[in-house]
Design an enzyme around this catalytic site. Sequence first.
Site, short mmCIF file in Angstrom:
data_model
loop_
_atom_site.label_atom_id
_atom_site.label_comp_id
_atom_site.label_asym_id
_atom_site.label_seq_id
_atom_site.Cartn_x
_atom_site.Cartn_y
_atom_site.Cartn_z
N CYS A 61 0.91 -1.20 0.05
CA CYS A 61 0.27 -0.02 -0.03
C CYS A 61 0.94 1.22 0.08
O CYS A 61 1.71 1.37 -0.70
CB CYS A 61 -1.17 -0.12 1.30
N ALA A 62 0.52 2.23 0.89
CA ALA A 62 1.52 3.23 1.00
C ALA A 62 2.75 2.98 2.03
O ALA A 62 3.97 3.05 1.28
CB ALA A 62 0.97 4.55 1.54
#
Length: 268
Positions: free
Chosen positions: A159-160
């Site tokens: 994800c981030a």
Amino acid sequence: MTQTPHVPSTEPELAGVRNFRDLGGLPTADGRRLRHGVLNRSGHLAHATEEDARFLGTLGLHTVFDFRNAADIALDGPDVELTGVRNVNLPLNDPAHGAEFWNMVRARDLAQIRAALADGRAADRMAETYREVITGRTAELGHVLRSVAEDSVPALMHCAAGKDRAGLSVAVTLLALGVARDVIEADYLESNAPHRRYRMRRAPEATGPEDREIAELLSPMFEARATYLLAAFETIDAVWGSADRYLTDGLGLAPAARERMRSRLLTD
């Protein structure tokens, strides 16, 4: 009896990709282990250096699962392109989710931030986010598991920061493989290691006492906490009764597909 958690002790040093690790070696409850090189996790790949990209290119990846939403990608940029690798973007939250909150943070409105996050409310917010992914993103998580069972390994999930959305996706994948919850938790908490943690972006002038208090109020949102993952597990048990029911009824992972997944990813 639970298995002793085992987290691989070696990992590459990547300059522009945080929180990377190969999950190979993790034990299952029945005494098998996850093969090395088939399941990896990390933060986003948008800032990967040329050397990072060369390393990622040696992994033989089939699929990169990117769980960021459009706002995340606009902020950090798209992943670097890796030759011959399929990129699948499956956002696990809406771009508008939390937009008002982060606008408040950027405005550095300390009174509002205190009201939103003080006295344990930041941790409560995180736990609720985990619950929402478990119950509200069954289609996306089911797609990941079925893809892994069929043709998508070696895979990299990110994800981030590689902590929350990737953490939950990896946790659900490990549940499907028969990894015990305490082992899943041990891997999840590895995201707190100093060299893996997501760095909070702060303006150069943000060094005053109010700025330090804001950073402290926000800190639970940048941590991996066992209570967050426990909220996800408790939601699975409360809504579906067991992990097995969650996998089959909630995520649509048929027993035959789960067995193919185990055959592909596990070794004796």
